[in-house]
Design an enzyme around this catalytic site. Structure first.
Site, short mmCIF file in Angstrom:
data_model
loop_
_atom_site.label_atom_id
_atom_site.label_comp_id
_atom_site.label_asym_id
_atom_site.label_seq_id
_atom_site.Cartn_x
_atom_site.Cartn_y
_atom_site.Cartn_z
CD GLN A 94 3.19 5.71 2.80
OE1 GLN A 94 2.24 5.18 2.21
NE2 GLN A 94 4.15 5.01 3.37
N GLY A 116 0.83 -1.19 0.00
CA GLY A 116 0.00 0.00 0.00
C GLY A 116 0.87 1.24 0.00
CB CYS A 158 4.71 2.01 7.48
SG CYS A 158 4.28 3.53 6.62
CG LEU A 159 6.53 0.94 1.45
CD1 LEU A 159 6.14 1.29 0.02
CD2 LEU A 159 7.65 -0.09 1.46
CG HIS A 161 -1.12 1.19 7.29
ND1 HIS A 161 -0.19 0.70 8.19
CD2 HIS A 161 -0.41 2.00 6.45
CE1 HIS A 161 1.00 1.21 7.91
NE2 HIS A 161 0.90 1.99 6.85
CD GLU A 162 -1.26 2.38 2.70
OE1 GLU A 162 -0.78 3.53 2.59
OE2 GLU A 162 -0.56 1.40 3.03
CG HIS A 198 0.06 6.83 5.42
ND1 HIS A 198 1.19 7.24 6.07
CD2 HIS A 198 0.21 5.50 5.21
CE1 HIS A 198 2.00 6.20 6.25
NE2 HIS A 198 1.43 5.12 5.75
NI NI Z 1 2.24 3.21 5.76
#
Ligand code: NI
Length: 187
Positions: free
Chosen positions: A64, A59, A107-108, A149-150, A153
Site C-alpha cells: 500500500q 492495518g 481499506c486505506l 485483509h492485510e 495485500h
Molecule cells: Ni487494505
C-alpha cells in the site's frame, strides 16, 4: 535485546509515507519475502505505523505504500495507548476455521468504500515480529479478519475482489470515484 518500536498514536499533518489507491499497479504486485529484520526495516515499520495512525487505519501492508515486501502492521485498538501494535514479517496462515463470518471492511487504499466480506472466522498464523523472533498466533473475530485483509495485500488482492454483492460494490465504488474495472473479482 532487540529494540522496541515505540510510536505515538497521533495523527501527523504530513504522514511519512504515501498510501497508494486502487487503480495503482503497485497494489496488484505480489510481495517478496523479507530476508533480514534489521534497523532499516524497523525504521520502515515505524513510518508505516505513523502513517496508519495518521490515516485512521487499523492495518497497513507494505504494498500500500508502494513496497513489495511481505510486511504489515496492525492495531485494532488505535485509541488505546497501551495496546501494542502487531507487526508481521513474512506471515503465513497455517490453518483456517471452517466457520465463516460476514462483516464490513474498508481499506486505506479504497477510501470511503465499506462493504461486507465473508472470511474464515479464525486463523492460525506464523510470522516474524519486529525483533526477528518467530511467532505463532491463534486469533479470531476482527483480528483474524484484519490479518487476512492485510495478507491479501501481500498477494495483490484487495477486499473489493471478495465482495459478493456486486450491486452494492458497483454503487459504492462509483460513489467514491473508483473504477469497477479495477476489481479482480474472486467470488
Ligand atoms: Ni487494505
Amino acid at each position: 535485546m532487540a529494540p522496541q518500536i515505540l510510536v505515538e498514536k497521533t495523527k501527523l499533518k504530513t504522514p511519512p509515507l504515501e498510501v497508494h489507491h486502487m487503480g495503482d499497479r503497485v497494489l496488484r504486485q505480489p510481495a517478496k519475502r523479507v530476508s533480514k529484520v534489521d534497523d532499516s526495516l524497523r525504521t520502515l515499520i515505524r513510518e508505516m505505523l505513523q502513517t496508519m495512525y495518521s490515516e485512521d487505519g487499523i492495518g497497513l501492508a507494505a504494498p500500500q505504500i508502494g513496497l513489495n515486501k511481505q510486511l504489515l502492521v496492525i492495531d485494532i485498538d488505535p485509541e488505546e495507548a497501551s495496546n501494542k501494535p502487531l507487526v508481521m514479517v513474512n506471515p503465513v496462515i497455517k490453518s483456517f476455521s471452517k466457520e465463516l463470518a460476514l462483516d464490513q471492511e474498508g481499506c486505506l487504499s479504497i477510501p470511503g468504500v465499506f462493504l461486507d466480506v465473508k472470511r474464515p472466522e479464525a486463523i492460525e498464523v506464523a510470522f516474524k515480529d519486529e525483533t526477528g523472533r518467530p511467532r505463532k498466533l491463534k486469533v479470531n473475530d476482527i483480528l483474524a479478519r484484519v490479518i487476512q485483509h492485510e495478507m491479501d495485500h501481500l498477494n495483490g488482492v484487495l477486499f473489493v475482489d471478495r465482495v459478493a454483492n456486486k450491486v452494492a460494490l458497483t454503487q459504492e465504488l462509483k460513489k467514491q470515484g473508483f473504477k469497477v474495472g479495477d476489481v479482480k473479482s474472486l467470488v
